[in-house]
Design a protein around this motif. Structure first.
Motif, short mmCIF file in Angstrom:
data_model
loop_
_atom_site.label_atom_id
_atom_site.label_comp_id
_atom_site.label_asym_id
_atom_site.label_seq_id
_atom_site.Cartn_x
_atom_site.Cartn_y
_atom_site.Cartn_z
N PRO A 37 7.04 10.14 1.43
CA PRO A 37 6.73 11.38 0.73
C PRO A 37 5.46 11.26 -0.08
N THR A 38 4.75 12.36 -0.23
CA THR A 38 3.56 12.39 -1.09
C THR A 38 3.99 12.34 -2.55
N ALA A 39 3.02 12.22 -3.45
CA ALA A 39 3.33 12.13 -4.88
C ALA A 39 4.08 13.37 -5.37
N SER A 40 3.76 14.53 -4.81
CA SER A 40 4.43 15.77 -5.22
C SER A 40 5.85 15.87 -4.69
N GLY A 41 6.12 15.13 -3.63
CA GLY A 41 7.43 15.21 -3.00
C GLY A 41 7.57 16.35 -2.01
N TYR A 42 6.54 17.16 -1.86
CA TYR A 42 6.63 18.33 -0.98
C TYR A 42 6.05 18.09 0.41
N GLY A 43 5.42 16.96 0.61
CA GLY A 43 4.83 16.66 1.90
C GLY A 43 5.09 15.22 2.30
N ARG A 44 4.46 14.80 3.37
CA ARG A 44 4.58 13.44 3.87
C ARG A 44 3.19 12.85 4.04
N VAL A 45 3.04 11.57 3.71
CA VAL A 45 1.78 10.87 3.92
C VAL A 45 1.58 10.71 5.43
N ARG A 46 0.40 10.97 5.90
CA ARG A 46 0.11 10.87 7.33
C ARG A 46 0.40 9.46 7.83
N ALA A 70 0.82 -1.22 0.00
CA ALA A 70 0.00 0.00 0.00
C ALA A 70 0.86 1.26 0.00
N ALA A 71 2.05 1.18 0.56
CA ALA A 71 2.95 2.33 0.58
C ALA A 71 3.60 2.59 -0.76
N THR A 72 3.67 1.58 -1.60
CA THR A 72 4.40 1.67 -2.86
C THR A 72 3.49 1.79 -4.07
N LEU A 73 2.37 1.07 -4.06
CA LEU A 73 1.41 1.19 -5.15
C LEU A 73 0.76 2.57 -5.15
N ALA A 74 0.45 3.07 -6.33
CA ALA A 74 -0.23 4.36 -6.44
C ALA A 74 -1.70 4.15 -6.83
N LEU A 75 -2.52 5.06 -6.37
CA LEU A 75 -3.90 5.15 -6.83
C LEU A 75 -3.92 5.70 -8.26
N LEU A 92 7.30 -0.78 6.27
CA LEU A 92 6.40 -0.65 7.41
C LEU A 92 6.86 0.38 8.44
N PRO A 93 8.14 0.43 8.82
CA PRO A 93 8.54 1.48 9.77
C PRO A 93 8.23 2.89 9.25
N ALA A 94 8.41 3.13 7.95
CA ALA A 94 8.11 4.45 7.39
C ALA A 94 6.61 4.72 7.39
N VAL A 101 -1.73 3.86 0.48
CA VAL A 101 -1.78 3.93 1.95
C VAL A 101 -2.44 5.21 2.44
N SER A 102 -2.53 6.23 1.59
CA SER A 102 -3.17 7.48 1.99
C SER A 102 -4.69 7.38 1.98
N ASP A 103 -5.23 6.30 1.43
CA ASP A 103 -6.68 6.10 1.34
C ASP A 103 -7.05 4.87 2.16
N PRO A 104 -7.65 5.04 3.34
CA PRO A 104 -7.94 3.89 4.21
C PRO A 104 -8.77 2.81 3.53
N GLY A 105 -9.75 3.20 2.72
CA GLY A 105 -10.57 2.21 2.03
C GLY A 105 -9.76 1.40 1.03
N ALA A 106 -8.90 2.06 0.28
CA ALA A 106 -8.06 1.37 -0.70
C ALA A 106 -7.07 0.44 0.00
N ALA A 107 -6.55 0.88 1.14
CA ALA A 107 -5.63 0.04 1.90
C ALA A 107 -6.32 -1.23 2.39
N ARG A 108 -7.58 -1.09 2.84
CA ARG A 108 -8.33 -2.28 3.26
C ARG A 108 -8.54 -3.23 2.08
N ASP A 109 -8.79 -2.67 0.91
CA ASP A 109 -8.97 -3.51 -0.28
C ASP A 109 -7.70 -4.30 -0.59
N ILE A 110 -6.55 -3.66 -0.41
CA ILE A 110 -5.28 -4.34 -0.65
C ILE A 110 -5.13 -5.51 0.31
N VAL A 111 -5.43 -5.30 1.59
CA VAL A 111 -5.31 -6.37 2.59
C VAL A 111 -6.18 -7.56 2.19
#
Length: 354
Positions: free
Chosen positions: A177-186, A114-119, A168-170, A126-136
């Motif tokens: 980093p977010t897709a733009s590279g200017y922020g961080r995923v929560r 989820a941290a590596t795949l993109a929407l 996982l630690p990250a 991983v930034s989308d809780p619903g999508a992360a559940r789908d991955i699991v």
């Protein structure tokens, strides 16, 4: 337990699937824990992310310049990834014909996936809780089907699943980093991560004899692993912090195995009975040289084992592995590291029996 508990992480150099599979069976198939080989050098789709993502049940992926992403229809790189795995399983059936015993398969863990795949719009799953559940859920269903296939091909196999979670630690620390590279995923709440792992391991546990979470990054979340019933832990022992040892001790005392990455994957690795430039055909080195080499690879781990109060007999629950995957090495170096792993496992077993 197996007489000598040793295994590999999964990835190996080169593109010769049959040669790699036969080498793994020869090295680990007599008392160790052989595994389905991974050869990333074959190209996109043979890598950790693509190999797993392309198999996901009910989800499609394609490969973009920025990496793998979810999409409406699978791309040709995903088709190639599925073809690679079919080839690997065909070779597995041939090489392990008549085999009975432990057999490990590896998949990217849900949180690294989820941290590596993109929407489709570019942000991390991983930034989308619903999508992360789908991955699991999709990953759980995928691996159940995969294990059923492995059992049909190798009926005597006792299946172990390794979940590779280098990111996982990250994920837990909010360092992605977010897709733009200017922020961080929560950061993802540890309880959400735990619950996802619980759902995954409970589903896959219907087909797997055992499951491991492997992470060769620093700051492995040992307390979180302990909260997932039956989940074993694999890690690079050189990265274990002193504060983590109590949690590791509790995990081992609960009856779980520790997959200890004792053998470094660089040129510093030496044979436990070898010093300097000696080879296996040279005369046996003196006691001091043997001790110095043994200390370098096994003694620090065993010393810390004793310092946290773990009984020597519990060393039987240690499976020795390389510190991480071997795809970046030459085939000869990978073979050398594999032999060192088996030798280190012999050393650990001897200490457990004293």
């Amino acid at each position: 337990m197996n007489a000598v508990a040793a295994s590999g992480i999964g990835s190996l150099p080169g593109t010769d699937v049959e040669g790699a599979a036969r080498a793994v069976r020869e090295l680990y198939g007599d008392g160790g824990l052989p595994y389905l080989v991974e050869l990333p050098a074959r190209g996109p789709g043979a890598d950790l992310i693509g190999r797993t993502a392309a198999q996901l049940t009910g989800l499609a992926v394609d490969l973009q310049p920025a990496g793998w992403r979810l999409t409406d229809a699978a791309g040709r790189d995903a088709a190639r990834a599925r073809a690679y795995l079919r080839q690997d399983l065909d070779v597995l059936a041939e090489v392990y014909d008549g085999y009975t015993g432990a057999l490990k398969v590896q998949f990217c863990g849900p949180w690294t996936l989820a941290a590596t795949l993109a929407l489709p719009r570019g942000e991390r799953v991983v930034s989308d809780p619903g999508a992360a559940r789908d991955i699991v859920q999709s990953l759980a269903d995928t691996v159940v089907e995969h294990l059923q296939q492995v059992r049909r091909l190798v009926p005597g196999a006792v299946a172990t699943v390794q979940w590779d979670e280098p990111a996982l630690p990250a994920v837990l620390a909010g360092r992605l980093p977010t897709a733009s590279g200017y922020g961080r995923v929560r950061a993802v709440d540890p309880n959400v991560v735990r619950d996802g792992l619980l759902r995954l391991t409970e589903t896959v546990g219907r087909e797997a004899d055992s499951q491991i979470m492997h992470c060769c990054a620093a700051d492995v979340p040992v307390p979180l692993v302990r909260q997932v019933a039956g989940l074993e832990l694999g890690l690079d022992t050189s990265l274990i912090r002193a504060a983590q040892w109590d949690g590791i001790a509790e995990l081992v005392e609960s009856g779980r195995r520790l997959w200890a990455g004792l053998v470094p994957t660089d040129s510093t690795a030496r044979h436990p009975r070898q010093s300097g430039g000696r080879t296996a055909n040279d005369a046996e080195p003196d006691g001091r040289a043997r001790y110095e080499s043994f200390h370098q690879h096994v003694d620090p781990f065993v010393g810390q084992w004793h310092r946290v109060g773990l009984e020597p007999a519990l060393l039987e629950q240690v499976v020795v592995t390389p510190a991480c995957g071997l795809s970046g090495l030459s085939p000869a170096e990978a073979q050398r590291i594999g032999r060192l792993t088996v030798d280190a496992a012999h050393a650990i077993r001897d200490l457990a029996e004293r």
